[in-house]
Design an enzyme around this catalytic site. Structure first.
Site, PDB file in Angstrom:
ATOM      1  N   THR A  79       0.785  -1.205   0.028  1.00 57.31           N
ATOM      2  CA  THR A  79      -0.084   0.037  -0.013  1.00 57.31           C
ATOM      3  C   THR A  79       0.862   1.268   0.063  1.00 57.31           C
ATOM      4  OG1 THR A  79      -1.467   1.375   1.503  1.00 57.31           O
ATOM      5  CG2 THR A  79      -0.246  -0.594   2.526  1.00 57.31           C
ATOM      6  N   ASP A  80       0.461   2.666  -0.433  1.00 59.31           N
ATOM      7  CA  ASP A  80       1.019   3.751  -0.229  1.00 59.31           C
ATOM      8  C   ASP A  80       1.144   4.208   1.105  1.00 59.31           C
ATOM      9  OD1 ASP A  80      -1.709   4.387  -0.036  1.00 59.31           O
ATOM     10  OD2 ASP A  80      -1.604   5.817  -1.598  1.00 59.31           O
ATOM     11  N   GLU A  81       0.435   3.531   2.062  1.00 60.62           N
ATOM     12  CA  GLU A  81       0.267   4.020   3.218  1.00 60.62           C
ATOM     13  C   GLU A  81       1.646   3.986   4.130  1.00 60.62           C
ATOM     14  OE1 GLU A  81      -3.502   3.267   5.348  1.00 60.62           O
ATOM     15  OE2 GLU A  81      -4.548   2.922   3.487  1.00 60.62           O
ATOM     16  N   TYR A 106      -1.793  -0.256  10.988  1.00 61.22           N
ATOM     17  CA  TYR A 106      -1.845  -1.237   9.715  1.00 61.22           C
ATOM     18  C   TYR A 106      -0.850  -0.842   8.877  1.00 61.22           C
ATOM     19  CZ  TYR A 106      -3.331  -1.718   4.815  1.00 61.22           C
ATOM     20  OH  TYR A 106      -3.296  -1.909   3.388  1.00 61.22           O
ATOM     21  N   LYS A 138       2.197  -3.387   7.271  1.00 54.75           N
ATOM     22  CA  LYS A 138       2.459  -3.454   6.085  1.00 54.75           C
ATOM     23  C   LYS A 138       3.911  -2.993   5.724  1.00 54.75           C
ATOM     24  CE  LYS A 138       0.079  -4.604   2.794  1.00 54.75           C
ATOM     25  NZ  LYS A 138      -0.210  -5.987   2.440  1.00 54.75           N
TER      26      LYS A 138
HETATM   27  P1  NAD Z   1      -9.584  -7.417   2.327  1.00 56.03           P
HETATM   28  O1  NAD Z   1      -9.558  -7.309   3.727  1.00 56.03           O
HETATM   29  O2  NAD Z   1     -10.711  -7.151   1.744  1.00 56.03           O
HETATM   30  O3  NAD Z   1      -9.175  -8.941   1.988  1.00 56.03           O
HETATM   31  C1  NAD Z   1      -8.143  -9.673   2.708  1.00 56.03           C
HETATM   32  C2  NAD Z   1      -8.333 -11.031   2.459  1.00 56.03           C
HETATM   33  O4  NAD Z   1      -7.269 -11.751   3.150  1.00 56.03           O
HETATM   34  C3  NAD Z   1      -9.619 -11.812   3.200  1.00 56.03           C
HETATM   35  O5  NAD Z   1     -10.248 -12.573   2.333  1.00 56.03           O
HETATM   36  C4  NAD Z   1      -9.048 -12.683   4.321  1.00 56.03           C
HETATM   37  O6  NAD Z   1     -10.090 -13.677   4.577  1.00 56.03           O
HETATM   38  C5  NAD Z   1      -7.585 -12.699   3.872  1.00 56.03           C
HETATM   39  N1  NAD Z   1      -6.790 -13.088   5.053  1.00 56.03           N
HETATM   40  C6  NAD Z   1      -6.599 -12.371   6.090  1.00 56.03           C
HETATM   41  N2  NAD Z   1      -5.729 -13.235   7.119  1.00 56.03           N
HETATM   42  C7  NAD Z   1      -5.147 -14.029   6.506  1.00 56.03           C
HETATM   43  C8  NAD Z   1      -4.284 -15.207   6.781  1.00 56.03           C
HETATM   44  N3  NAD Z   1      -3.616 -14.994   7.753  1.00 56.03           N
HETATM   45  N4  NAD Z   1      -4.299 -16.063   5.947  1.00 56.03           N
HETATM   46  C9  NAD Z   1      -4.903 -16.161   4.755  1.00 56.03           C
HETATM   47  N5  NAD Z   1      -5.740 -15.232   4.314  1.00 56.03           N
HETATM   48  C10 NAD Z   1      -5.969 -14.121   5.231  1.00 56.03           C
HETATM   49  O7  NAD Z   1      -8.183  -6.738   1.875  1.00 56.03           O
HETATM   50  P2  NAD Z   1      -8.120  -6.043   0.342  1.00 56.03           P
HETATM   51  O8  NAD Z   1      -8.535  -4.643   0.313  1.00 56.03           O
HETATM   52  O9  NAD Z   1      -8.540  -6.796  -0.730  1.00 56.03           O
HETATM   53  O10 NAD Z   1      -6.653  -6.026   0.323  1.00 56.03           O
HETATM   54  C11 NAD Z   1      -5.657  -6.887  -0.096  1.00 56.03           C
HETATM   55  C12 NAD Z   1      -4.323  -6.725  -0.223  1.00 56.03           C
HETATM   56  O11 NAD Z   1      -4.156  -5.376  -0.858  1.00 56.03           O
HETATM   57  C13 NAD Z   1      -3.815  -6.285   1.209  1.00 56.03           C
HETATM   58  O12 NAD Z   1      -2.641  -6.812   1.511  1.00 56.03           O
HETATM   59  C14 NAD Z   1      -3.905  -4.839   1.388  1.00 56.03           C
HETATM   60  O13 NAD Z   1      -2.843  -4.265   2.504  1.00 56.03           O
HETATM   61  C15 NAD Z   1      -3.478  -4.383  -0.036  1.00 56.03           C
HETATM   62  N6  NAD Z   1      -3.797  -3.267  -0.634  1.00 56.03           N
HETATM   63  C16 NAD Z   1      -5.231  -2.575  -0.362  1.00 56.03           C
HETATM   64  C17 NAD Z   1      -5.556  -1.349  -0.685  1.00 56.03           C
HETATM   65  C18 NAD Z   1      -7.278  -1.236  -0.767  1.00 56.03           C
HETATM   66  O14 NAD Z   1      -7.556   0.143  -0.868  1.00 56.03           O
HETATM   67  N7  NAD Z   1      -8.077  -1.888  -0.184  1.00 56.03           N
HETATM   68  C19 NAD Z   1      -4.788  -0.633  -1.325  1.00 56.03           C
HETATM   69  C20 NAD Z   1      -3.363  -0.931  -1.612  1.00 56.03           C
HETATM   70  C21 NAD Z   1      -2.772  -2.269  -1.062  1.00 56.03           C
HETATM   71  P1  TYD Z   2     -10.673   3.844   4.211  1.00 54.99           P
HETATM   72  O1  TYD Z   2     -11.690   3.499   3.043  1.00 54.99           O
HETATM   73  O2  TYD Z   2     -10.630   3.191   5.550  1.00 54.99           O
HETATM   74  O3  TYD Z   2      -9.049   3.704   3.404  1.00 54.99           O
HETATM   75  P2  TYD Z   2      -7.723   4.268   4.106  1.00 54.99           P
HETATM   76  O4  TYD Z   2      -7.830   4.750   5.693  1.00 54.99           O
HETATM   77  O5  TYD Z   2      -6.969   2.888   4.015  1.00 54.99           O
HETATM   78  O6  TYD Z   2      -7.336   5.407   3.352  1.00 54.99           O
HETATM   79  O7  TYD Z   2     -10.751   5.461   4.556  1.00 54.99           O
HETATM   80  C1  TYD Z   2     -10.673   6.399   3.326  1.00 54.99           C
HETATM   81  C2  TYD Z   2     -10.964   7.756   3.842  1.00 54.99           C
HETATM   82  O8  TYD Z   2     -12.219   8.040   4.364  1.00 54.99           O
HETATM   83  C3  TYD Z   2      -9.836   8.098   5.199  1.00 54.99           C
HETATM   84  O9  TYD Z   2      -9.424   9.184   5.227  1.00 54.99           O
HETATM   85  C4  TYD Z   2     -10.874   7.781   6.170  1.00 54.99           C
HETATM   86  C5  TYD Z   2     -12.220   8.455   5.668  1.00 54.99           C
HETATM   87  N1  TYD Z   2     -13.433   7.657   6.153  1.00 54.99           N
HETATM   88  C6  TYD Z   2     -14.553   8.578   6.674  1.00 54.99           C
HETATM   89  O10 TYD Z   2     -14.392   9.837   6.806  1.00 54.99           O
HETATM   90  N2  TYD Z   2     -15.562   7.793   7.207  1.00 54.99           N
HETATM   91  C7  TYD Z   2     -15.643   6.740   7.467  1.00 54.99           C
HETATM   92  O11 TYD Z   2     -16.773   6.005   7.957  1.00 54.99           O
HETATM   93  C8  TYD Z   2     -14.511   5.752   6.861  1.00 54.99           C
HETATM   94  C9  TYD Z   2     -14.635   4.146   6.896  1.00 54.99           C
HETATM   95  C10 TYD Z   2     -13.358   6.298   6.414  1.00 54.99           C
END
Ligand code: NAD
Ligand code: TYD
Length: 360
Positions: free
Chosen positions: A132-134, A158, A162
């Protein structure tokens, strides 16, 4: 065959569907099925022999080693993680367990398997870590966007977990020669997104007539990328990425949270107007801020564009319209994910008292 971890979650499931459609190469999909894992995301693959699902933890080295050998896996794509910042604030332990220790155990299982390969199977093998960019921390309004050589300055449990996993992946390449690739992507949105994250939460709350909770002043900025564009970026990196390299992935689409929510409201006003003729924006409610809330993320995606020729296919306008439409077309999916444990989370996070919201 490739092995995908976390393939029942939001991005992982989109990736498995995208991968099979784009390449047809079989996938073994390993997921622990936490609250965020949902086999309904993969329902369209029922009976498809190219997809095999296995419920297992990435920290279970024995299970992972067995699967790698059994399927003669040529690449691993690691999505599995705890992924929600607010949950990491309430309870960081699971984040350390999966994102740090789980990634470590997975790396060790993969390293042993890779050491046992020979010739082309060994030189062509890849481990792609999805991050992630975070991990880069937060930016002020005037800072340049994150490039791949930006310092790691994670601020939430988080992002710290990561960042730790990214460091392990880097070290396993540097020390053991494991052929790794890392992607650092901005905020994704699209179908199958669990409604604890901003965009899907706003859609489902709006339709349910509930408040749309904006943390703090709503001026925090994120870069948003349509999930299938993230999937195509991962395919490109897996195919052509340099060993040990990291690639930032983003949509060149920085928006303040409040603007995102207003766009969602405007689309809902058009596609499913409120019966009382008012706008969904009337449901917007400002609530207490997230502790340690990062102000701005922005991605400089020039490296992946220049070196691998990747570009997003969707603009934010086309992607967000598809997304809102998907939620309108899939009320059954939404109802099923809003289980008892989902309701408990919403109660814990958004209860009337701001103190309770943050410090339960
Ligand atoms: P998500 O929470 O929707 O899905 C995570 C999945 O991993 C779930 O299906 C969960 O059951 C599985 N999981 C959790 N712990 C596990 C373990 N110990 N063993 C096996 N499986 C396990 O998350 P997402 O949004 O789909 O993100 C997927 C990946 O992408 C993550 O690594 C996250 O850090 C990264 N990512 C997410 C975003 C975003 O905007 N959602 C952006 C950049 C990177
Ligand atoms: P989120 O979707 O949780 O992603 P991330 O924190 O990983 O960027 O949140 C996106 C942005 O929206 C973040 O700045 C927090 C804000 N946010 C709210 O303002 N209200 C909400 O209920 C949630 C879930 C997030």
């Amino acid at each position: 065959m490739i092995l995908v971890t976390g393939g029942a979650g939001f991005i992982g499931a989109n990736f498995v569907l995208d991968w099979l459609a784009a390449t047809g190469e079989p996938v073994v999909n390993v997921d622990k099925l936490t609250y965020a894992g949902n086999l309904e995301n993969l329902a369209s693959l029922q009976g498809d022999k190219r997809h095999q699902f296995v419920q297992a933890d990435i920290g279970d080295g024995v299970a992972i080693s067995k699967l790698l050998l059994q399927h003669g896996v040529r690449a691993v794509v690691n999505f599995a993680a705890e992924s929600h910042v607010d949950r990491s604030i309430h309870g960081p332990e699971e984040f350390i367990q999966t994102n740090v220790i789980g990634t470590f155990r997975l790396l060790e299982a993969v390293r042993a398997y890779w050491n046992g390969l020979e010739g082309e199977a060994k030189s062509n093998f890849r481990f792609l870590h999805v991050s992630t960019d975070e991990v880069y921390g937060t930016l002020s309004a005037s800072d340049a966007a994150f490039s791949e050589d930006h310092n790691y300055e994670p601020n939430s449990p988080y992002s710290a977990s990561k960042a730790a996993s990214d460091h392990l992946v880097r070290a396993w390449h540097h020390t053991y020669g494991l052929p790794v690739l890392t992607t650092n992507c901005s905020n994704n949105y699209g179908p199958l997104h669990f409604p604890e994250k901003l965009i899907p939460l706003m859609i489902v709350n709006a339709l349910a007539g509930k408040p749309l909770p904006i943390y703090g002043d709503g001026q925090q900025i994120r870069d948003w990328l349509y999930v299938r564009d993230h999937c195509s970026a991962i395919r490109r990196v897996l195919e052509g990425g340099g060993l040990g390299e990291t690639y930032n992935v983003g949509g060149w689409n920085e928006q303040a949270n409040i603007d995102i929510v207003k766009i969602v409201c405007t689309l809902l006003d058009e596609l499913r107007p409120r019966t009382d003729g008012k706008t969904y924006a009337e449901q917007i409610t400002y609530v207490a801020d997230r502790p340690g809330h990062d102000r701005r993320y922005a991605i400089d995606a020039r490296k992946i564009e220049r070196e691998l020729g990747w570009k997003p296919a969707e603009t934010f306008e086309t992607g967000i319209r598809k997304t809102v439409q998907w939620y309108l077309d899939n009320p059954g999916w939404v109802a099923n994910v809003q289980s008892g444990s989902y309701r408990d989370w919403v109660q814990k996070q958004y209860s009337a008292s701001a103190d309770a919201r943050v410090f339960t």
